[in-house]
Design a protein around this motif. Sequence first.
Motif, PDB file in Angstrom:
ATOM      1  N   SER A  90      16.145   3.762 -23.765  1.00 47.69           N
ATOM      2  CA  SER A  90      14.287   3.687 -23.662  1.00 47.69           C
ATOM      3  C   SER A  90      13.988   2.460 -23.404  1.00 47.69           C
ATOM      4  N   THR A  91      14.678   1.524 -23.674  1.00 47.70           N
ATOM      5  CA  THR A  91      14.104   0.042 -23.503  1.00 47.70           C
ATOM      6  C   THR A  91      14.054  -0.102 -21.826  1.00 47.70           C
ATOM      7  N   ILE A  92      14.952   0.573 -21.303  1.00 47.33           N
ATOM      8  CA  ILE A  92      14.946   0.331 -19.694  1.00 47.33           C
ATOM      9  C   ILE A  92      13.825   1.218 -19.080  1.00 47.33           C
ATOM     10  N   PHE A  93      13.418   2.301 -19.764  1.00 46.85           N
ATOM     11  CA  PHE A  93      12.400   3.217 -19.441  1.00 46.85           C
ATOM     12  C   PHE A  93      11.395   2.430 -19.604  1.00 46.85           C
ATOM     13  N   HIS A  94      11.062   1.669 -20.455  1.00 48.13           N
ATOM     14  CA  HIS A  94       9.873   1.233 -21.187  1.00 48.13           C
ATOM     15  C   HIS A  94       9.689  -0.253 -20.346  1.00 48.13           C
ATOM     16  N   LYS A  95      10.605  -0.750 -19.828  1.00 50.17           N
ATOM     17  CA  LYS A  95      10.455  -1.854 -18.636  1.00 50.17           C
ATOM     18  C   LYS A  95      10.178  -1.398 -17.509  1.00 50.17           C
ATOM     19  N   ARG A  96      10.542  -0.249 -16.988  1.00 46.00           N
ATOM     20  CA  ARG A  96      10.222   0.423 -15.810  1.00 46.00           C
ATOM     21  C   ARG A  96       8.878   0.600 -15.655  1.00 46.00           C
ATOM     22  N   MET A  97       8.282   1.346 -16.822  1.00 47.12           N
ATOM     23  CA  MET A  97       7.145   1.673 -16.833  1.00 47.12           C
ATOM     24  C   MET A  97       6.166   0.535 -16.965  1.00 47.12           C
ATOM     25  N   GLU A  98       6.404  -0.523 -17.575  1.00 48.08           N
ATOM     26  CA  GLU A  98       5.625  -1.707 -17.582  1.00 48.08           C
ATOM     27  C   GLU A  98       5.400  -2.076 -16.019  1.00 48.08           C
ATOM     28  N   ASP A  99       6.596  -2.291 -15.560  1.00 45.25           N
ATOM     29  CA  ASP A  99       6.659  -2.680 -14.119  1.00 45.25           C
ATOM     30  C   ASP A  99       5.788  -1.688 -13.312  1.00 45.25           C
ATOM     31  N   LEU A 100       5.737  -0.297 -13.213  1.00 41.09           N
ATOM     32  CA  LEU A 100       5.318   0.484 -12.612  1.00 41.09           C
ATOM     33  C   LEU A 100       3.668   0.342 -12.761  1.00 41.09           C
ATOM     34  N   LEU A 101       3.163   0.300 -14.191  1.00 38.68           N
ATOM     35  CA  LEU A 101       1.841   0.236 -14.457  1.00 38.68           C
ATOM     36  C   LEU A 101       1.356  -1.194 -13.884  1.00 38.68           C
ATOM     37  N   GLY A 102       2.121  -2.334 -14.174  1.00 39.41           N
ATOM     38  CA  GLY A 102       1.721  -3.701 -13.684  1.00 39.41           C
ATOM     39  C   GLY A 102       1.446  -3.430 -12.137  1.00 39.41           C
ATOM     40  N   ALA A 103       2.322  -3.170 -11.399  1.00 41.82           N
ATOM     41  CA  ALA A 103       1.989  -2.918  -9.769  1.00 41.82           C
ATOM     42  C   ALA A 103       0.758  -2.033  -9.756  1.00 41.82           C
ATOM     43  N   PHE A 104       0.625  -0.843 -10.411  1.00 40.12           N
ATOM     44  CA  PHE A 104      -0.590  -0.019  -9.983  1.00 40.12           C
ATOM     45  C   PHE A 104      -1.876  -0.777 -10.265  1.00 40.12           C
ATOM     46  N   PHE A 105      -1.919  -1.610 -11.369  1.00 40.63           N
ATOM     47  CA  PHE A 105      -3.209  -2.522 -11.640  1.00 40.63           C
ATOM     48  C   PHE A 105      -3.397  -3.681 -10.694  1.00 40.63           C
ATOM     49  N   ASP A 106      -2.134  -4.070 -10.355  1.00 39.49           N
ATOM     50  CA  ASP A 106      -2.290  -5.367  -9.436  1.00 39.49           C
ATOM     51  C   ASP A 106      -2.908  -4.875  -8.113  1.00 39.49           C
ATOM     52  N   LYS A 107      -2.346  -3.741  -7.795  1.00 34.93           N
ATOM     53  CA  LYS A 107      -2.737  -3.171  -6.292  1.00 34.93           C
ATOM     54  C   LYS A 107      -4.212  -2.679  -6.488  1.00 34.93           C
ATOM     55  N   LEU A 108      -4.705  -2.059  -7.670  1.00 32.30           N
ATOM     56  CA  LEU A 108      -6.079  -1.849  -7.913  1.00 32.30           C
ATOM     57  C   LEU A 108      -6.709  -2.987  -7.820  1.00 32.30           C
ATOM     58  N   LYS A 109      -6.352  -4.212  -8.695  1.00 37.53           N
ATOM     59  CA  LYS A 109      -7.336  -5.421  -8.535  1.00 37.53           C
ATOM     60  C   LYS A 109      -7.344  -5.854  -7.130  1.00 37.53           C
ATOM     61  N   GLN A 110      -6.482  -5.747  -6.269  1.00 38.33           N
ATOM     62  CA  GLN A 110      -6.187  -6.344  -4.783  1.00 38.33           C
ATOM     63  C   GLN A 110      -7.489  -5.523  -4.152  1.00 38.33           C
ATOM     64  N   LEU A 111      -7.291  -4.044  -4.332  1.00 37.11           N
ATOM     65  CA  LEU A 111      -8.411  -3.328  -3.598  1.00 37.11           C
ATOM     66  C   LEU A 111      -9.692  -3.603  -3.900  1.00 37.11           C
ATOM     67  N   ILE A 112      -9.876  -3.732  -5.502  1.00 33.12           N
ATOM     68  CA  ILE A 112     -11.304  -4.121  -5.852  1.00 33.12           C
ATOM     69  C   ILE A 112     -11.825  -5.472  -5.077  1.00 33.12           C
ATOM     70  N   ASN A 113     -10.774  -6.289  -4.991  1.00 36.26           N
ATOM     71  CA  ASN A 113     -10.985  -7.764  -4.305  1.00 36.26           C
ATOM     72  C   ASN A 113     -11.549  -7.558  -3.015  1.00 36.26           C
ATOM     73  N   GLU A 114     -10.773  -6.783  -2.246  1.00 35.48           N
ATOM     74  CA  GLU A 114     -11.206  -6.513  -0.832  1.00 35.48           C
ATOM     75  C   GLU A 114     -12.502  -5.877  -0.588  1.00 35.48           C
ATOM     76  N   LYS A 115     -12.804  -4.736  -1.618  1.00 33.75           N
ATOM     77  CA  LYS A 115     -13.914  -4.407  -1.503  1.00 33.75           C
ATOM     78  C   LYS A 115     -15.392  -5.083  -1.743  1.00 33.75           C
ATOM     79  N   THR A 116     -14.881  -6.112  -2.744  1.00 29.15           N
ATOM     80  CA  THR A 116     -16.219  -6.902  -3.067  1.00 29.15           C
ATOM     81  C   THR A 116     -16.179  -8.239  -2.237  1.00 29.15           C
ATOM     82  N   ASN A 117     -15.252  -8.661  -1.618  1.00 34.96           N
ATOM     83  CA  ASN A 117     -15.143  -9.777  -0.911  1.00 34.96           C
ATOM     84  C   ASN A 117     -14.550  -9.402   0.593  1.00 34.96           C
ATOM     85  N   PRO A 118     -15.652  -9.199   1.296  1.00 34.75           N
ATOM     86  CA  PRO A 118     -15.030  -8.705   2.830  1.00 34.75           C
ATOM     87  C   PRO A 118     -14.688  -9.967   3.592  1.00 34.75           C
TER      88      PRO A 118
END
Length: 118
Positions: A90-118
């Motif tokens: 389960s540690t492998i699954f835990h690390k992969r889930m952290e990676d997936l969530l981290g990538a999701f929030f990084d992409k979300l942050k990037q999209l928000i920055n693109e919308k606020t700073n054209p």
Amino acid sequence: MTKQQIMEWITIHSKQILDFFLFLIIVIMGAIVKIIKQVKQGVKASWKWFLAEAIVSVFVALLVYGFFDQFLHFNKLFTYMVCAWCGSFSTIFHKRMEDLLGAFFDKLKQLINEKTNP
């Protein structure tokens, strides 16, 4: 509830009770294997850490059980062994889930920055 009613309930549900305890024992054995491996790798064991690892292992094992038993209808013993195996990793699954969530929030942050700073 009287003693008689409790005994009747146990008798009626004895197969489910036995399956539950078999599942629990096998998953706990998988968690113990995982914990032994991590202690050998130098992780400092504590009760909090042990409890957290056990909970994550049981959670992953329940997810695997739901998929293999309820969805694919595999043999119970095979399903329990896969649950223990996945719970021990389960540690492998835990690390992969952290990676997936981290990538999701990084992409979300990037999209928000693109919308606020054209």
